[in-house]
Design an enzyme around this catalytic site. Structure first.
Site, short mmCIF file in Angstrom:
data_model
loop_
_atom_site.label_atom_id
_atom_site.label_comp_id
_atom_site.label_asym_id
_atom_site.label_seq_id
_atom_site.Cartn_x
_atom_site.Cartn_y
_atom_site.Cartn_z
N CYS A 54 93.81 33.64 -12.52
CA CYS A 54 93.19 34.06 -11.27
C CYS A 54 93.12 32.85 -10.35
CB CYS A 54 91.78 34.60 -11.55
SG CYS A 54 90.85 34.96 -10.03
N ASP A 61 94.66 36.06 -16.77
CA ASP A 61 94.97 37.47 -16.56
C ASP A 61 96.12 37.83 -17.49
OD1 ASP A 61 93.12 38.11 -14.47
OD2 ASP A 61 94.39 37.01 -13.07
#
Length: 156
Positions: A54, A61
């Site tokens: 992120c 992620d």
């Protein structure tokens, strides 16, 4: 059997000293000649262990990247693609950006007749994100439009 000339430029496949990149590295991508450019055929690459960061929080992620393309004269070599995708591990970008970057890098690398990249990202805060990007030459633009419409309608 491929000739040594056809395999020229393939340096990662079969290399026992593989180094995994720590930063975004499009220069890792390698190609080989398409032996069947007269055929219209689809290549699907499923990458179920994609990770990136992120850009705001730095948290990881996780997602799956699916790449489909109709090759022209060059094709992406899969080990170089694996290492390239691994280079996103420490790359801070939104899911939508990652998918578009991957598509553009592959278009620049191969000049395919058609390509699409779809990311299926694991939920974060109860929301999963599924970005889709595609590109086509003039001859395949109707396919591009149809695939985008199908994605928008939730048919894919």
């Amino acid at each position: 059997m491929r000739t040594s000339e056809e395999l020229e430029g393939i340096s990662l496949l079969g290399n026992q000293g593989t180094k995994y990149p720590t930063d975004y590295a499009p220069e890792l991508l390698e190609t080989f000649p398409n032996k069947h450019p007269e055929n219209e055929y689809l290549v699907t690459l499923n990458c179920p262990e994609f990770t990136s960061l992120c850009p705001k929080t730095g948290q990881p992620d996780f997602g799956k990247i699916v790449i489909r393309y109709i090759p022209r004269n060059r094709m992406v070599e899969s080990k170089s693609l694996k290492l390239y995708l691994f280079s996103f591990r420490n790359h801070g970008d939104f899911h939508e950006d990652c998918v578009n970057i991957i598509m553009k890098d592959l278009v620049n690398l191969m000049n395919p007749k058609y390509i699409e990249v779809c990311g299926y990202f694991m939920p974060r805060g109860g929301i999963s994100i599924i970005p889709f990007a595609n590109y086509a030459d003039a001859e395949h633009d109707e396919l591009r439009k149809a695939r985008l419409a199908a994605q928008m309608a939730g048919e894919m």
